[in-house]
Design a protein around this motif. Structure first.
Motif, PDB file in Angstrom:
ATOM      1  N   PRO A  70      14.834  -8.847  -9.470  1.00  0.00           N
ATOM      2  CA  PRO A  70      14.234  -9.309  -8.222  1.00  0.00           C
ATOM      3  C   PRO A  70      14.027 -10.821  -8.211  1.00  0.00           C
ATOM      4  O   PRO A  70      14.069 -11.460  -9.261  1.00  0.00           O
ATOM      5  N   PRO A  71      13.761 -11.363  -7.018  1.00  0.00           N
ATOM      6  CA  PRO A  71      13.357 -12.766  -6.928  1.00  0.00           C
ATOM      7  C   PRO A  71      12.025 -12.971  -7.642  1.00  0.00           C
ATOM      8  O   PRO A  71      11.196 -12.065  -7.670  1.00  0.00           O
ATOM      9  N   LEU A  72      11.833 -14.162  -8.202  1.00  0.00           N
ATOM     10  CA  LEU A  72      10.583 -14.464  -8.904  1.00  0.00           C
ATOM     11  C   LEU A  72       9.553 -15.103  -7.980  1.00  0.00           C
ATOM     12  O   LEU A  72       8.414 -15.317  -8.371  1.00  0.00           O
ATOM     13  N   MET A  73       9.992 -15.416  -6.765  1.00  0.00           N
ATOM     14  CA  MET A  73       9.055 -15.929  -5.772  1.00  0.00           C
ATOM     15  C   MET A  73       9.137 -15.026  -4.551  1.00  0.00           C
ATOM     16  O   MET A  73      10.203 -14.497  -4.235  1.00  0.00           O
ATOM     17  N   VAL A  74       7.984 -14.853  -3.905  1.00  0.00           N
ATOM     18  CA  VAL A  74       7.965 -13.995  -2.719  1.00  0.00           C
ATOM     19  C   VAL A  74       7.286 -14.714  -1.565  1.00  0.00           C
ATOM     20  O   VAL A  74       6.519 -15.661  -1.764  1.00  0.00           O
ATOM     21  N   ASN A  75       7.590 -14.252  -0.359  1.00  0.00           N
ATOM     22  CA  ASN A  75       6.959 -14.846   0.816  1.00  0.00           C
ATOM     23  C   ASN A  75       5.602 -14.181   1.077  1.00  0.00           C
ATOM     24  O   ASN A  75       5.204 -13.241   0.385  1.00  0.00           O
ATOM     25  N   GLU A  76       4.938 -14.682   2.091  1.00  0.00           N
ATOM     26  CA  GLU A  76       3.593 -14.235   2.407  1.00  0.00           C
ATOM     27  C   GLU A  76       3.554 -12.743   2.751  1.00  0.00           C
ATOM     28  O   GLU A  76       2.644 -12.026   2.333  1.00  0.00           O
ATOM     29  N   ASP A  77       4.527 -12.283   3.507  1.00  0.00           N
ATOM     30  CA  ASP A  77       4.545 -10.872   3.921  1.00  0.00           C
ATOM     31  C   ASP A  77       4.576  -9.948   2.704  1.00  0.00           C
ATOM     32  O   ASP A  77       3.900  -8.916   2.681  1.00  0.00           O
ATOM     33  N   SER A  78       5.373 -10.324   1.719  1.00  0.00           N
ATOM     34  CA  SER A  78       5.477  -9.487   0.525  1.00  0.00           C
ATOM     35  C   SER A  78       4.175  -9.509  -0.262  1.00  0.00           C
ATOM     36  O   SER A  78       3.737  -8.487  -0.798  1.00  0.00           O
ATOM     37  N   ALA A  79       3.554 -10.683  -0.333  1.00  0.00           N
ATOM     38  CA  ALA A  79       2.286 -10.792  -1.054  1.00  0.00           C
ATOM     39  C   ALA A  79       1.208  -9.942  -0.384  1.00  0.00           C
ATOM     40  O   ALA A  79       0.371  -9.342  -1.046  1.00  0.00           O
ATOM     41  N   PHE A  80       1.255  -9.847   0.926  1.00  0.00           N
ATOM     42  CA  PHE A  80       0.343  -8.966   1.653  1.00  0.00           C
ATOM     43  C   PHE A  80       0.688  -7.509   1.419  1.00  0.00           C
ATOM     44  O   PHE A  80      -0.186  -6.668   1.250  1.00  0.00           O
ATOM     45  N   GLY A  81       1.962  -7.238   1.388  1.00  0.00           N
ATOM     46  CA  GLY A  81       2.427  -5.854   1.308  1.00  0.00           C
ATOM     47  C   GLY A  81       1.883  -5.110   0.112  1.00  0.00           C
ATOM     48  O   GLY A  81       1.526  -3.940   0.213  1.00  0.00           O
ATOM     49  N   THR A  82       1.812  -5.762  -1.033  1.00  0.00           N
ATOM     50  CA  THR A  82       1.317  -5.071  -2.220  1.00  0.00           C
ATOM     51  C   THR A  82      -0.139  -5.420  -2.506  1.00  0.00           C
ATOM     52  O   THR A  82      -0.672  -5.032  -3.549  1.00  0.00           O
ATOM     53  N   GLY A  83      -0.769  -6.151  -1.605  1.00  0.00           N
ATOM     54  CA  GLY A  83      -2.205  -6.352  -1.722  1.00  0.00           C
ATOM     55  C   GLY A  83      -2.630  -7.547  -2.561  1.00  0.00           C
ATOM     56  O   GLY A  83      -3.810  -7.706  -2.854  1.00  0.00           O
ATOM     57  N   GLN A  84      -1.662  -8.406  -2.952  1.00  0.00           N
ATOM     58  CA  GLN A  84      -2.053  -9.623  -3.681  1.00  0.00           C
ATOM     59  C   GLN A  84      -2.809 -10.546  -2.731  1.00  0.00           C
ATOM     60  O   GLN A  84      -3.739 -11.238  -3.129  1.00  0.00           O
ATOM     61  N   LEU A  85      -2.373 -10.524  -1.479  1.00  0.00           N
ATOM     62  CA  LEU A  85      -3.095 -11.232  -0.434  1.00  0.00           C
ATOM     63  C   LEU A  85      -3.755 -10.180   0.449  1.00  0.00           C
ATOM     64  O   LEU A  85      -3.160  -9.150   0.690  1.00  0.00           O
ATOM     65  N   PRO A  86      -4.914 -10.418   0.975  1.00  0.00           N
ATOM     66  CA  PRO A  86      -5.728 -11.602   0.708  1.00  0.00           C
ATOM     67  C   PRO A  86      -6.617 -11.426  -0.529  1.00  0.00           C
ATOM     68  O   PRO A  86      -7.246 -12.390  -0.954  1.00  0.00           O
ATOM     69  N   ASP A  87      -6.627 -10.239  -1.125  1.00  0.00           N
ATOM     70  CA  ASP A  87      -7.615  -9.915  -2.166  1.00  0.00           C
ATOM     71  C   ASP A  87      -7.565 -10.837  -3.386  1.00  0.00           C
ATOM     72  O   ASP A  87      -8.581 -11.211  -3.940  1.00  0.00           O
ATOM     73  N   LYS A  88      -6.338 -11.141  -3.855  1.00  0.00           N
ATOM     74  CA  LYS A  88      -6.234 -11.873  -5.122  1.00  0.00           C
ATOM     75  C   LYS A  88      -5.556 -13.217  -4.929  1.00  0.00           C
ATOM     76  O   LYS A  88      -4.765 -13.647  -5.754  1.00  0.00           O
TER      77      LYS A  88
END
Length: 424
Positions: free
Chosen positions: A198-216
RNA sequence: GGAGAGAUGGGUGAGUGGCUGAAACCACCGGUUUGCUAAACCGACGUACGGGUCAUUCUGUACCGGGGGUUCGAAUCCCCCUCUCUCCGCCA
């Protein structure tokens, strides 16, 4: 996040179950119930207004075509008032909808019935122990000293190049890293997992998708110029493959594995826990991810636990498996098993893997669904993931536990992968 | 970095103001035909949130990359943003 309808229909159940996670949900649940009732009321009103508006607009269209312009003009005057109410109702709806969502995301996942009661790591349930704790020679040393002695990991050099927590692996140190990665990936593939890079960097949507944003939010490195995040685990890009996807039942379970470097800011960490390889900003990990039908997700969780157990056993490391208690579980998990290996020179257990069933909690935010065979309707899938495995602490235990006066013995299973039997 | 083109349902792709929740084709699904496969033909075929019977169904609204605007009415016109593709430049 928890399904809104489920919260509305089972408020008491939600409150009762979250008690196990030491979370008092009563006021949030009550607010959600109250607000969503109001929300539905507004939607009904707005929908009625819009229906009338649509009807009038159609009539105007017909009148215009027939050339009845004066009638059309009269009809237009009727719409002004409707337009205002629609605007007002839509604004109210959007506001309340947002409020409901804001409450909704505050609720952690419900723990499974198997989760033991408890508040602290001491309350975790040891469900399995394997292997014997090695008795080390007199002058045994911790892995950070071994790393220096055999010149295989250079922490100071990492500090020079990047900063603390970015070690440089050298020679046999680098080769054993590569060996571990290949070993883990081969084992995963043998268990039916599809290898993903996989890519080692992700966009905002992906970070939200697995819950890294906004929680962490603060836990990820953030490239602000391009608004991309360095992945803290390959779970993020791999799980996001299935964001906004409806999978066919016959494709379940989906089993993916990925190796990636992982990047974590670890803001707030300090002290002896961060010594050597114990806690790093960049580390390597092989992850396993499954997307499952709700009917058998717990069987698959057991299967994943067995897979991880076999990896550690093959590496000849003593380990134990903990079923995390309600208080020690993550926000998103329904049931988590932690694996710890014993690090003989540090004389402590190190967490090397965490295997969880998230049920539909992640899928809800991802909009990851499968099509039910009888009703043909989309239903939220279950997601599971686990580390198989994270390298640094495994390496730490390998170095410490296998130290001999002649050097560090490499476990048999790794020898074909790295091409040497001893680090000396 | 410079220039241009574009973003429509699972896919390809039509659609420049009302008859378009959206043509056509492909895929998937159900059926007919068939010794089997294939082909042919017929049919169905989006999602979300509401409402009523809450079992099958019926019904309202929203959704054509995202946000805002014009209009009685927007996939279609205007503005902003994001992303993608092509060419040039640079480069592993």
């Amino acid at each position: 996040m928890l399904n809104l309808k489920f919260i509305q229909e089972n408020p008491e159940l939600v409150i009762a179950k979250l008690k196990k996670k030491n979370f008092d949900a009563s006021s949030i649940v009550q607010q959600i119930k109250q607000l969503s009732g109001k929300k539905n009321e507004i939607q009904n009103k707005a929908d009625q207004c819009k229906a009338e508006m649509n009807k009038i607009s159609k009539e105007i269209g017909l009148l215009m075509r027939e050339g009845k312009t004066t009638e059309a003009e009269t009809a237009k005057t009727r719409t002004a008032e409707l337009k205002d109410s629609i605007k007002q109702l839509d604004d109210d709806f959007a506001r309340i909808d947002q409020e409901v969502f804001n409450f909704q995301v505050l609720l952690p996942n419900l723990p499974s019935d198997l989760v033991p009661e408890g508040r602290t790591p001491e309350d975790n349930m040891i469900v399995k122990s394997h292997g014997t704790i090695p008795v080390l020679p007199e002058n045994s040393i911790p892995h950070w000293e071994l790393a220096k002695k055999y010149d295989i990991i250079d922490f100071e050099l990492g500090v020079k190049i990047t900063g603390a927590g970015f070690p440089v692996y050298k020679g046999k140190g680098a080769r054993i890293q590569r060996a571990l990665i290949n070993f883990f990936l081969d084992e995963a593939r043998a268990s039916g997992y599809l290898e993903i890079q996989p890519p080692l960097m992700v966009n905002e949507d992906s970070a939200f998708g697995t819950g890294q944003l906004p929680d962490k939010e603060g836990q990820m490195y953030h490239a602000t110029e391009d608004n991309l995040y360095m992945i803290p685990t390959s779970e993020v890009p791999v799980t996001n493959i299935y964001r906004d996807v409806i999978v066919e039942v016959k494709e379940l379970p989906v089993k993916n594995t990925a190796y990636s470097a992982c990047f974590r800011r670890e803001a707030g960490s300090y002290g002896k826990d961060v010594r050597g390889l114990n806690r790093l900003h960049q580390f390597d990990k092989v992850e396993i991810v499954q997307i499952a039908h709700p009917d058998n997700s717990y069987e698959l969780l057991d299967e994943m636990v067995a897979h991880v157990a076999s990896l550690i056993a093959k590496l000849e490391l003593p380990y134990r498996v903990l079923r995390l208690c309600g208080g020690d579980m993550s926000f998103t998990s329904a049931l988590t098993y932690d694996f710890e290996v014993f690090s003989a020179a540090q004389e402590k257990w190190l967490e090397v893997s965490s295997v969880s069933n998230f049920e539909s909690f992640q899928a809800s935010r991802l909009k990851l669904r499968y099509r039910d065979e009888t009703t043909k309707k989309p239903v939220l899938a279950h997601t599971l993931n686990g580390s198989a495995l994270a390298l640094p602490r495994i390496l730490a235990a390998l170095l410490e536990n296998n130290q001999t006066p002649e050097g560090i013995r490499v476990p048999k299973v790794l020898v074909p992968y790295c091409g040497f039997e001893m680090i000396d």
